[in-house]
Enzyme design. Structure first.
Site, PDB file in Angstrom:
ATOM      1  N   THR A   1       4.293 -22.648 -51.590  1.00 56.17           N
ATOM      2  CA  THR A   1       4.107 -23.175 -52.938  1.00 56.17           C
ATOM      3  C   THR A   1       3.212 -24.418 -52.931  1.00 56.17           C
ATOM      4  OG1 THR A   1       6.201 -22.254 -53.681  1.00 56.17           O
ATOM      5  CG2 THR A   1       5.318 -24.078 -54.958  1.00 56.17           C
TER       6      THR A   1
ATOM      7  N   SER B   1       7.023 -26.328 -49.403  1.00 57.14           N
ATOM      8  CA  SER B   1       6.407 -26.284 -48.079  1.00 57.14           C
ATOM      9  C   SER B   1       5.052 -25.598 -48.150  1.00 57.14           C
ATOM     10  CB  SER B   1       7.319 -25.560 -47.106  1.00 57.14           C
ATOM     11  OG  SER B   1       7.588 -24.272 -47.599  1.00 57.14           O
TER      12      SER B   1
ATOM     13  N   THR C   1       4.542 -18.703 -41.871  1.00 61.27           N
ATOM     14  CA  THR C   1       4.067 -17.394 -41.421  1.00 61.27           C
ATOM     15  C   THR C   1       3.613 -16.575 -42.623  1.00 61.27           C
ATOM     16  OG1 THR C   1       6.344 -16.643 -41.531  1.00 61.27           O
ATOM     17  CG2 THR C   1       5.550 -17.359 -39.395  1.00 61.27           C
ATOM     18  N   GLY C   2       3.677 -17.129 -43.828  1.00 63.93           N
ATOM     19  CA  GLY C   2       3.286 -16.401 -45.032  1.00 63.93           C
ATOM     20  C   GLY C   2       1.812 -16.573 -45.356  1.00 63.93           C
TER      21      GLY C   2
ATOM     22  N   ALA D   1       2.453 -22.751 -46.191  1.00 68.66           N
ATOM     23  CA  ALA D   1       2.671 -21.472 -45.516  1.00 68.66           C
ATOM     24  C   ALA D   1       2.994 -21.710 -44.058  1.00 68.66           C
ATOM     25  CB  ALA D   1       1.431 -20.605 -45.613  1.00 68.66           C
TER      26      ALA D   1
ATOM     27  N   ASP E   1      16.439 -18.954 -36.512  1.00 64.75           N
ATOM     28  CA  ASP E   1      16.716 -19.617 -37.774  1.00 64.75           C
ATOM     29  C   ASP E   1      18.240 -19.567 -37.891  1.00 64.75           C
ATOM     30  OD1 ASP E   1      16.463 -20.819 -40.184  1.00 64.75           O
ATOM     31  OD2 ASP E   1      15.641 -19.100 -41.250  1.00 64.75           O
TER      32      ASP E   1
ATOM     33  N   GLY F   1      10.424 -15.079 -47.100  1.00 65.80           N
ATOM     34  CA  GLY F   1      10.239 -13.721 -46.598  1.00 65.80           C
ATOM     35  C   GLY F   1       9.579 -12.747 -47.554  1.00 65.80           C
TER      36      GLY F   1
END
Lengths: 508, 508
Positions: free
Chosen positions: A204, A195, A199-200, A197, A257, A169
């Protein structure tokens, strides 16, 4: 985007029967049939879809998703029989009716899910029921263990094995690029799966890919970790806890979630890589997943308890998530910012502070340092260049070029400075809006796209001074990102209109 | 059953993208894209499925379910863009979180469901949430109205329009074959749509099909009703309340029948055929959907209230559902039993009693008779032959042969009498087991298959006397049905072992 179409194979599990044949067999839409490919001795059990028009009686349509196990050739004769309902549907019903699932019942659901005996709708019913009625800690533990059992595991003969996780987030949260080399430089092992992206603006795994390949098998991950002390790889390429990936896939369209599934998801990945020591970063505040510190403490307590049941020592850091970590968002921008710190840019900033705090916790938990001295020890590993040397070793072991430096990372050549609309102080930055601007500029697909935040909350700004610089690889993407920044006003300077409904185009 | 396979078209809505293209477009599994067929000016919005292996980048696989609206030719270039989430997903989330849906929110869900903008998983999430959290009467009313609005309607210029419904679960419930001709013979209009067997041995539409075609459009149903006074047709062939059919399809694999959706389902079909007067049969007792009379009264109250809101006068009959209605189960067996009563076999029996009671209620509600005199008036319409004449008229208007008599209906030539295991009284019959035996014997696909129950609860029986006769069209089906009767012992004679776990094969 222009694509070429073809009306062919479908990966989903589908068996299509004519209504007349379905009636003869005695099945309705959603019932199971078993299909037998007698010459090959193979058979598959799957739910049926029934049609009156698309095929003629006497025919059956089978998707590639079914045929990968059945292995028929187009035109082959197959035998079809009605098959019983999977037992796991009863257990899903039990959860819908508010019951508690036993370890065996959860195991059956996870097994039928991963074997695709349950249909997507039935999996969704389980997820929805677990979301509404909740899972207690026994059920969460069972789910976690079954997620781990559903896939591959790393098994190290040494201890401790460290892992690190951030609840998502917060934009620009590139701390893994610092935490992993610091911990590995201290002599500890840290096999970090990350993971991409969702929704970002960049996960990483997306960031690390700017430095080295990230797609490996669990065997390769284990060997590389033993060799370099740490890795930063893409978890999605492994077969680690595939049941967790399925649940996340089915949660996604509903944008849920559920707490129990989130706990199981986090800890299953830690358990599957063989971790016994885990530091978890819980960002709280506006725009994050956890609204306030009190909620953060509850979550921390649950993670610690679940870890205890699984034999993993967990400590959590409740961190400030109301603004980006560091000042850069976007793949190359974030990687450069992280590398600059490893290269000696030790000026005070939130990225440095957060990274050494997290890494320091792991050093303390494993006894590498006494409690109270971890952060300083982590800082020293950066100052003395050992963390940079370790990062180069990690890049090399993953097949990247260890000679890379922060200045090799190219930013998009289409650049725009967003000016401050007036004199004042920055009172807030909007996380979600910053992420959207970076995504509109092309991140994470365009590595050079993203943004640099000149001013963060509390900092003074003069009218016309840049508060934000947007980078894009393509001109039209820059234009769209500028437009978006003008509408969403992601950096709030004291005295500015906070929001306007409906949004109007204003020159910032 | 031996079928020929082919790896081709799929009716389901599927758009398959390569992971690389999905990342470029910015969509994840379950997100919506809009596909544009620019030359034809068509476009379709649908959820995507993402693959890494099944297709190459630059390609998209589109199912026939999508292409019926898009109309591309294999190999055409199409444009694909990310599309927003349907608003209805927010409303589904609201229901998951325990909220109450407004009329507009329910309308949006039903619209997106019928247009296939919502995926099967999302529809299941709605159904699961409504099942767990319940729907209040306002929500049920909205759902009913939107189900009606989702399809075709009959609009009569006269009143009253009568309808009749039975809550399912009781075998041999062929009363519609008597109620409809009696009501039509009284001069009232009754456009009865019925279902086919789902889990039973024969739905009313399956029974009527032994006498005449049952597949018609709503226009044809309306014309036939005006001509003959009544019809008995298959609702599934019409476009009446298609949203209801979809919900039932998605409830089926989970074997749920949520109260709110059941109320909406029943009343939507009545409202859509233009009914203003409705008699509902609620069988209660072991083996039915409603366990006892008290529950039956609650359900009756809900149906009456929902009817009031929709402008339909509803009265309910709580009936005994613990044993079959009449003595025959299976298509031709049930039709023959009903026709025999119309033909003058007025001996006392449960089928006759129940049919005239239900028909009589409608006569009273519409003022055809005073209250208290409906059943007798209905009985008289059977006695004087008017109901039989009307049934022949209905058969003729639907395209069947009106000269058919009960003796024309052929039963399977493979016959077996199940003997009583000892002297005593029948203390119970097991509805579900009787249905299963009839289905195993071939019902409803084999019209001649089924069974005749010689003894019902309370009747005396001597050892060796037949308690049940099984009919089948095929020898192997008879053998299986006999085996099933031996194991399940559907007729319980006092003194018999009631059940045995695990079941053993015993000679009855």
């Amino acid at each position: 985007m222009i694509l070429t179409s073809s009306l062919v194979d479908i990966a989903t599990v589908i068996v299509l029967l004519h209504a007349d044949d379905a009636r003869q067999i005695g099945v309705r839409e959603g019932d199971r049939v078993t299909i037998f490919n007698t010459p090959k001795g193979t058979s598959v059990r799957a739910p049926v879809v029934i049609t009156e028009t698309l095929i003629s009686p006497g025919h059956v349509t089978i998707s590639s998703g079914v045929n990968k196990r059945l292995q028929i050739t187009d035109g082959d004769s197959v035998e079809i029989r009605a098959s019983s309902r999977p037992a796991s549907i009863e257990f899903i019903r039990k959860k819908m009716d508010g019951g508690r699932l036993s370890r065996e019942e959860t195991a059956q659901i996870v097994e039928d899910m991963t074997k695709e005996v349950l249909s997507p709708s039935e999996i969704t019913a389980y997820i929805t029921a677990a979301y509404i009625n909740g899972l207690d800690m026994d059920e969460v533990e069972s789910l976690t263990r079954e997620m781990v059992a559903s896939g591959d595991r790393l098994t190290f003969n040494t201890r401790p094995i460290v892992d690190k996780h951030s609840i998502g987030g917060v934009p620009g949260n590139k701390i893994t690029l610092l935490v992993v080399p610091v911990i590995a430089a201290s002599g500890l092992l840290i096999p970090k799966t990350s993971s991409r992206a969702i929704t970002g603006a960049g996960g990483t795994a997306d960031l690390m890919e700017a430095l080295a390949p990230v797609t490996f098998t669990v065997q390769e991950i284990q060997q590389m970790t033993l060799k370099a002390g740490g890795v930063i790889v893409w978890g999605g390429a492994t077969n680690i806890a595939p049941a967790d990936d399925m649940i996340i896939t089915y949660e996604y369209p509903l944008k849920i979630d559920a707490r129990g599934q989130m706990l199981a998801s986090i800890m299953a990945k830690k358990m599957a890589v063989g971790s016994d020591t885990c530091v978890i970063d819980i960002p709280v505040g506006p725009g994050t997943k956890i609204p306030d510190e009190a909620e953060g403490r509850v979550l921390a307590g649950e993670l610690i308890e679940l870890g205890r049941r699984l034999g993993i020592r967990v400590e959590c850091a409740i961190t400030y998530g109301g603004a980006p970590v560091g000042r850069n968002i976007g793949v190359n921008l974030e990687v450069a910012e992280a590398l600059r710190i490893l290269e000696g840019d030790t000026g005070p900033n939130s990225l440095m502070q957060k990274s050494v705090a997290l890494a320091g916790m792991a050093l303390e938990m494993t006894g590498k340092t006494a409690y109270g001295f971890g952060a300083e020890a982590a800082m020293e590993l950066i100052r003395n260049g050992k963390a940079l040397a370790k990062m180069k070793e990690i890049i090399a072991v993953q097949g990247g070029d260890p000679k890379i430096t922060s200045s090799d990372l190219v930013f998009g050549s289409n650049v725009f400075d967003v000016p401050a609309p007036n004199d004042g102080y920055v009172v807030a930055v909007k996380n979600r809006e910053l992420i959207n601007i970076a995504r509109t500029a092309g991140s994470p697909a365009d590595h050079g796209a993203g943004l640099h935040l000149h001013k963060k909350p509390g900092e003074a700004v003069k009218k016309g001074e840049p508060i934000l610089t947007i980078y894009a690889e393509r001109g039209w993407r820059l234009q769209r990102a500028i437009e978006e920044a003008r509408v969403s006003m992601p950096v709030v300077v004291e005295g500015m209109l906070l929001d306007r409904v409906p949004p109007v185009r204003r020159v910032a």
